[in-house]
Design an enzyme around this catalytic site. Sequence first.
Site, PDB file in Angstrom:
ATOM      1  N   CYS A 159      74.533  -3.598  81.442  1.00  0.00           N
ATOM      2  CA  CYS A 159      74.892  -3.205  82.810  1.00  0.00           C
ATOM      3  C   CYS A 159      75.772  -1.960  82.785  1.00  0.00           C
ATOM      4  O   CYS A 159      76.959  -2.042  82.462  1.00  0.00           O
ATOM      5  CB  CYS A 159      75.612  -4.368  83.491  1.00  0.00           C
ATOM      6  SG  CYS A 159      76.219  -3.989  85.138  1.00  0.00           S
ATOM      7  N   CYS A 162      78.691  -1.973  85.250  1.00  0.00           N
ATOM      8  CA  CYS A 162      79.794  -2.844  84.829  1.00  0.00           C
ATOM      9  C   CYS A 162      80.613  -2.207  83.715  1.00  0.00           C
ATOM     10  O   CYS A 162      81.839  -2.286  83.712  1.00  0.00           O
ATOM     11  CB  CYS A 162      79.259  -4.179  84.314  1.00  0.00           C
ATOM     12  SG  CYS A 162      78.030  -4.949  85.369  1.00  0.00           S
ATOM     13  N   ASP A 163      79.947  -1.604  82.746  1.00  0.00           N
ATOM     14  CA  ASP A 163      80.623  -1.283  81.488  1.00  0.00           C
ATOM     15  C   ASP A 163      80.714   0.203  81.149  1.00  0.00           C
ATOM     16  O   ASP A 163      81.356   0.557  80.155  1.00  0.00           O
ATOM     17  CB  ASP A 163      79.897  -2.004  80.326  1.00  0.00           C
ATOM     18  CG  ASP A 163      79.975  -3.520  80.476  1.00  0.00           C
ATOM     19  OD1 ASP A 163      80.933  -3.997  81.104  1.00  0.00           O
ATOM     20  OD2 ASP A 163      79.078  -4.213  79.981  1.00  0.00           O
TER      21      ASP A 163
HETATM   22  C1  LIG Z   1      76.869  -8.970  80.000  1.00  0.00           C
HETATM   23  C2  LIG Z   1      77.019  -8.840  81.500  1.00  0.00           C
HETATM   24  C3  LIG Z   1      78.166  -8.262  82.003  1.00  0.00           C
HETATM   25  C4  LIG Z   1      78.317  -8.137  83.372  1.00  0.00           C
HETATM   26  N1  LIG Z   1      79.464  -7.575  83.843  1.00  0.00           N
HETATM   27  C5  LIG Z   1      79.647  -7.477  85.170  1.00  0.00           C
HETATM   28  C6  LIG Z   1      80.846  -6.903  85.702  1.00  0.00           C
HETATM   29  O1  LIG Z   1      81.734  -6.464  84.960  1.00  0.00           O
HETATM   30  N2  LIG Z   1      80.971  -6.854  87.047  1.00  0.00           N
HETATM   31  C7  LIG Z   1      80.000  -7.310  87.911  1.00  0.00           C
HETATM   32  O2  LIG Z   1      80.193  -7.261  89.128  1.00  0.00           O
HETATM   33  N3  LIG Z   1      78.852  -7.826  87.435  1.00  0.00           N
HETATM   34  C8  LIG Z   1      78.650  -7.908  86.102  1.00  0.00           C
HETATM   35  N4  LIG Z   1      77.482  -8.406  85.613  1.00  0.00           N
HETATM   36  C9  LIG Z   1      76.446  -8.819  86.568  1.00  0.00           C
HETATM   37  C10 LIG Z   1      76.800 -10.193  87.148  1.00  0.00           C
HETATM   38  O3  LIG Z   1      77.115 -11.064  86.105  1.00  0.00           O
HETATM   39  C11 LIG Z   1      75.644 -10.734  87.966  1.00  0.00           C
HETATM   40  O4  LIG Z   1      75.273  -9.807  88.960  1.00  0.00           O
HETATM   41  C12 LIG Z   1      76.048 -12.037  88.645  1.00  0.00           C
HETATM   42  O5  LIG Z   1      76.502 -12.979  87.691  1.00  0.00           O
HETATM   43  C13 LIG Z   1      74.873 -12.641  89.414  1.00  0.00           C
HETATM   44  O6  LIG Z   1      75.319 -13.815  89.987  1.00  0.00           O
HETATM   45  P1  LIG Z   1      74.319 -14.978  90.414  1.00  0.00           P
HETATM   46  O7  LIG Z   1      75.173 -16.030  91.006  1.00  0.00           O
HETATM   47  O8  LIG Z   1      73.229 -14.429  91.226  1.00  0.00           O
HETATM   48  O9  LIG Z   1      73.625 -15.490  89.090  1.00  0.00           O
HETATM   49  P2  LIG Z   1      74.135 -15.861  87.617  1.00  0.00           P
HETATM   50  O10 LIG Z   1      75.507 -15.403  87.363  1.00  0.00           O
HETATM   51  O11 LIG Z   1      73.044 -15.401  86.728  1.00  0.00           O
HETATM   52  O12 LIG Z   1      74.143 -17.453  87.642  1.00  0.00           O
HETATM   53  C14 LIG Z   1      72.946 -18.172  87.721  1.00  0.00           C
HETATM   54  C15 LIG Z   1      73.237 -19.623  87.487  1.00  0.00           C
HETATM   55  O13 LIG Z   1      72.043 -20.377  87.705  1.00  0.00           O
HETATM   56  C16 LIG Z   1      71.914 -21.350  86.693  1.00  0.00           C
HETATM   57  N5  LIG Z   1      70.506 -21.706  86.599  1.00  0.00           N
HETATM   58  C17 LIG Z   1      69.452 -20.913  86.294  1.00  0.00           C
HETATM   59  N6  LIG Z   1      68.302 -21.629  86.336  1.00  0.00           N
HETATM   60  C18 LIG Z   1      68.651 -22.891  86.670  1.00  0.00           C
HETATM   61  C19 LIG Z   1      67.924 -24.102  86.861  1.00  0.00           C
HETATM   62  N7  LIG Z   1      66.588 -24.148  86.750  1.00  0.00           N
HETATM   63  N8  LIG Z   1      68.611 -25.224  87.186  1.00  0.00           N
HETATM   64  C20 LIG Z   1      69.958 -25.198  87.338  1.00  0.00           C
HETATM   65  N9  LIG Z   1      70.698 -24.073  87.182  1.00  0.00           N
HETATM   66  C21 LIG Z   1      70.047 -22.949  86.842  1.00  0.00           C
HETATM   67  C22 LIG Z   1      72.498 -20.690  85.450  1.00  0.00           C
HETATM   68  O14 LIG Z   1      72.864 -21.672  84.526  1.00  0.00           O
HETATM   69  C23 LIG Z   1      73.694 -19.983  86.073  1.00  0.00           C
HETATM   70  O15 LIG Z   1      74.758 -20.873  86.193  1.00  0.00           O
HETATM   71  C24 LIG Z   1      77.297  -8.565  84.247  1.00  0.00           C
HETATM   72  C25 LIG Z   1      76.140  -9.141  83.735  1.00  0.00           C
HETATM   73  C26 LIG Z   1      75.997  -9.279  82.372  1.00  0.00           C
HETATM   74  C27 LIG Z   1      74.744  -9.907  81.815  1.00  0.00           C
END
Ligand SMILES: Cc1cc2nc3c(=O)[nH]c(=O)nc-3n(C[C@H](O)[C@H](O)[C@H](O)COP(=O)(O)OP(=O)(O)OC[C@H]3O[C@@H](n4cnc5c(N)ncnc54)[C@H](O)[C@@H]3O)c2cc1C
Length: 356
Positions: A159, A162-163
């Site tokens: 990302c 992010c980084d």
């Molecule tokens: C390495 C990394 C660093 C990042 N750094 C930043 C940052 O510094 N700042 C920032 O704003 N964003 C950052 N991001 C992006 C950010 O993490 C994502 O945009 C954000 O987490 C998305 O949130 P979400 O709730 O949509 O999904 P996610 O955070 O992906 O959460 C999805 C959840 O769904 C669950 N899940 C999936 N499938 C199932 C299923 N079938 N049954 C039950 N549960 C399930 C998973 O276990 C997880 O808990 C980063 C991403 C990465 C990969």
Amino acid sequence: MSKQQSDGGAALEQQDSPDATAAVRDAVIIGSGPAGYTAAIYLGRAGYRPLIVAGALAPGGQLVNTTEVENFPGFPDGVMGPDLMDAMRRQAERFGAELEYDDVTAVDFGDAADSAHTLTLASGERIRTRALIVATGSSVRKLGVPGEEDYSGHGVSYCATCDGFFFKDKPIVVVGGGDSACEEADFLSRFGSSVTLIHRRGEFRASKIMVDRVRSNPKITLLMDTVVTAVHGTAAAPAPAPAAGGFQLKLGGAMASKPAEVTEVEIRNTATGETGTLPVSGLFVAIGHTPATGFLGDAVAKDADGYIVVEGAGTRTSVPGVFAAGDCVDRVYRQAISAAGMGCRAALDAQAYLTA
Ligand SMILES: Cc1cc2nc3c(=O)[nH]c(=O)nc-3n(C[C@H](O)[C@H](O)[C@H](O)COP(=O)(O)OP(=O)(O)OC[C@H]3O[C@@H](n4cnc5c(N)ncnc54)[C@H](O)[C@@H]3O)c2cc1C
């Protein structure tokens, strides 16, 4: 059919169903990232007692696998990703959310006569709910080369937004050939001392305008027909014994207390077979994301890449009573704050549905 009032105000209905666990909840959230927890906070404060099916392997979502988050508002000194997600979980629980650490493997969306949706968990448990919020995020595609996991969060990133800031005046490599890779290379050229864009083919998949932009950027060097085959860096110091309840950095499976740093990548030309190394501090992998939506089957409308389609600026999906938020919908913004904002909208849409 009998009704049972739960202490949080949510009505649990006992329905005639072939399933023994047929209590119908008002609201279930699948996913425990920023979108899921935010939806739970809003639904909890509205008097519902949402169940969060948090996922078996990665509760807390993508931020659990990162180190410092500097761009989430409210934390002027930054916050560790796992700490931020732990705080969100506790805030959701404070308002009555329940958590179940399992994966949803299938959803039966019922029919017009039965407006409840039935979730099947990996354990075999069935859960029925009137409103369902899907917040299952997406996963980054990885290179799958030695060293990538070890340095993830310590030089290997998925990302740029992010980084990028962490690599000011340092050499950066971006891997990928689509619009995202080109956009990230262009964005990162504001920070890095140099940016090398590595693509495994001889031509980009990206749109002409993006390719023209990277070609005309004097800070970006293109390496075509090239793949990264390994990531190398400094070794992490061994971890001291953890304090009770203490938190340690997780470096790709090994626990360590002192971050390692990427120093170089090995590369190979796919046309000639020639190999070499490139000095690098930040390796940005931009080869795509996979939304975690396969378990929904075809009943909920998705786009060609599997992202859930929602109605306009709202979170309603093609199935009544089913809402979606965060990275499983949003292929553009992909940030914790935008996922949290969408989780809020999903909760408000679900409340409107439940009270209609
Ligand atoms: C390495 C990394 C660093 C990042 N750094 C930043 C940052 O510094 N700042 C920032 O704003 N964003 C950052 N991001 C992006 C950010 O993490 C994502 O945009 C954000 O987490 C998305 O949130 P979400 O709730 O949509 O999904 P996610 O955070 O992906 O959460 C999805 C959840 O769904 C669950 N899940 C999936 N499938 C199932 C299923 N079938 N049954 C039950 N549960 C399930 C998973 O276990 C997880 O808990 C980063 C991403 C990465 C990969």
